[in-house]
Design a protein around this motif. Structure first.
Motif, short mmCIF file in Angstrom:
data_model
loop_
_atom_site.label_atom_id
_atom_site.label_comp_id
_atom_site.label_asym_id
_atom_site.label_seq_id
_atom_site.Cartn_x
_atom_site.Cartn_y
_atom_site.Cartn_z
N TRP A 16 -5.03 14.03 1.55
CA TRP A 16 -4.62 15.38 1.93
C TRP A 16 -3.71 15.97 0.86
CZ3 TRP A 16 -6.99 17.53 5.93
CH2 TRP A 16 -7.60 16.68 6.86
N ARG A 17 -3.74 17.28 0.76
CA ARG A 17 -2.86 18.01 -0.15
C ARG A 17 -2.58 19.36 0.49
NH1 ARG A 17 -5.72 21.93 -2.65
NH2 ARG A 17 -7.98 21.73 -2.71
N GLY A 18 -1.66 20.09 -0.07
CA GLY A 18 -1.35 21.41 0.44
C GLY A 18 -2.39 22.43 0.00
N TYR A 19 -2.54 23.48 0.79
CA TYR A 19 -3.40 24.59 0.44
C TYR A 19 -2.95 25.17 -0.90
CZ TYR A 19 -5.78 29.09 0.88
OH TYR A 19 -6.57 30.20 0.68
N ARG A 20 -3.86 25.23 -1.86
CA ARG A 20 -3.58 25.73 -3.20
C ARG A 20 -2.50 24.91 -3.91
NH1 ARG A 20 -3.47 32.13 -3.32
NH2 ARG A 20 -4.34 31.80 -5.36
N ALA A 21 -2.45 23.60 -3.62
CA ALA A 21 -1.48 22.70 -4.23
C ALA A 21 -2.15 21.37 -4.54
CB ALA A 21 -0.30 22.49 -3.29
N GLU A 22 -1.47 20.53 -5.29
CA GLU A 22 -2.03 19.24 -5.66
C GLU A 22 -1.46 18.07 -4.86
OE1 GLU A 22 -2.23 18.52 -9.83
OE2 GLU A 22 -2.75 20.58 -10.28
N LYS A 23 -0.34 18.29 -4.17
CA LYS A 23 0.32 17.23 -3.42
C LYS A 23 0.53 17.64 -1.97
CE LYS A 23 3.18 15.61 -7.26
NZ LYS A 23 4.57 15.37 -7.64
N LEU A 24 0.95 16.67 -1.17
CA LEU A 24 1.36 16.95 0.20
C LEU A 24 2.62 17.81 0.14
CD1 LEU A 24 0.33 15.92 3.01
CD2 LEU A 24 2.28 14.40 2.98
N PRO A 25 2.63 18.96 0.80
CA PRO A 25 3.80 19.84 0.74
C PRO A 25 4.98 19.25 1.51
CG PRO A 25 2.05 20.82 2.08
CD PRO A 25 1.52 19.54 1.55
N PRO A 26 6.20 19.68 1.19
CA PRO A 26 7.40 19.11 1.81
C PRO A 26 7.52 19.38 3.31
CG PRO A 26 7.98 20.93 0.37
CD PRO A 26 6.52 20.67 0.16
N ASN A 27 6.76 20.35 3.85
CA ASN A 27 6.84 20.60 5.29
C ASN A 27 5.98 19.62 6.10
OD1 ASN A 27 4.64 22.27 4.07
ND2 ASN A 27 4.20 22.78 6.20
N TRP A 28 5.36 18.63 5.41
CA TRP A 28 4.56 17.60 6.07
C TRP A 28 5.18 16.23 5.76
CZ3 TRP A 28 0.66 18.35 9.44
CH2 TRP A 28 0.15 19.65 9.52
N ARG A 29 5.16 15.34 6.77
CA ARG A 29 5.68 14.00 6.57
C ARG A 29 4.89 13.03 7.45
NH1 ARG A 29 8.74 12.98 11.09
NH2 ARG A 29 9.33 14.82 12.25
N ILE A 30 4.98 11.77 7.13
CA ILE A 30 4.38 10.72 7.93
C ILE A 30 5.49 10.08 8.75
CG2 ILE A 30 3.18 8.51 7.92
CD1 ILE A 30 1.94 9.36 5.24
N ALA A 31 5.28 9.99 10.06
CA ALA A 31 6.25 9.34 10.95
C ALA A 31 5.49 8.74 12.12
CB ALA A 31 7.28 10.35 11.45
N ASP A 32 5.83 7.53 12.47
CA ASP A 32 5.21 6.84 13.62
C ASP A 32 3.69 6.81 13.53
OD1 ASP A 32 7.77 6.48 14.77
OD2 ASP A 32 7.68 8.49 15.63
N GLY A 33 3.15 6.66 12.32
CA GLY A 33 1.71 6.56 12.12
C GLY A 33 0.95 7.87 12.23
N SER A 34 1.67 8.99 12.19
CA SER A 34 1.03 10.31 12.32
C SER A 34 1.53 11.25 11.23
CB SER A 34 1.39 10.94 13.68
OG SER A 34 0.91 10.16 14.73
N LEU A 35 0.73 12.27 10.96
CA LEU A 35 1.17 13.35 10.08
C LEU A 35 1.90 14.37 10.94
CD1 LEU A 35 -1.95 13.96 7.83
CD2 LEU A 35 0.35 13.39 7.04
N HIS A 36 3.09 14.75 10.52
CA HIS A 36 3.90 15.72 11.24
C HIS A 36 4.13 16.91 10.32
CE1 HIS A 36 5.25 13.05 14.57
NE2 HIS A 36 4.87 12.13 13.69
N GLY A 37 3.84 18.11 10.82
CA GLY A 37 4.04 19.30 10.02
C GLY A 37 4.93 20.30 10.70
N GLU A 38 5.60 21.08 9.90
CA GLU A 38 6.40 22.19 10.39
C GLU A 38 5.88 23.44 9.72
OE1 GLU A 38 10.56 21.45 10.04
OE2 GLU A 38 10.37 19.43 10.86
N GLU A 39 6.34 24.58 10.16
CA GLU A 39 5.86 25.84 9.60
C GLU A 39 5.93 25.80 8.08
OE1 GLU A 39 6.77 30.61 9.93
OE2 GLU A 39 7.67 29.22 11.35
N GLY A 40 4.88 26.26 7.45
CA GLY A 40 4.83 26.26 6.00
C GLY A 40 3.41 26.09 5.52
#
Length: 79
Positions: A16-40
């Motif tokens: 996975w990567r961010g829309y129009r980006a090369e990496k996972l954006p900072p508003n996404w993180r891995i916790a408890d075996g899941s991807l967690h995202g916040e607005e962004g």
């Protein structure tokens, strides 16, 4: 996995990567075996797929917003 290509195994976000980006954006993180995202920035798969079956579990907090978009073009400012 049983013959499927997994895009997330609970620990590795490299598919996975961010829309129009090369990496996972900072508003996404891995916790408890899941991807967690916040607005962004939205997520997109690192590779393009012509034919696929997409299966996932998701949960949105009360008052939150969740979307899943398919066949998105990154030629636009937002998905």
């Amino acid at each position: 996995s049983q013959g499927w290509r997994l895009l997330f195994d609970g620990t590795d976000s490299s598919e996975w990567r961010g829309y129009r980006a090369e990496k996972l954006p900072p508003n996404w993180r891995i916790a408890d075996g899941s991807l967690h995202g916040e607005e962004g920035t939205a997520l997109v798969s690192a590779e393009d797929y012509a034919d696929f079956e997409f299966t996932f579990d998701w949960r949105v907090a009360e008052g939150g917003r969740g979307e899943v978009l398919f066949r998105v073009s990154e030629d636009e400012a937002s998905p």
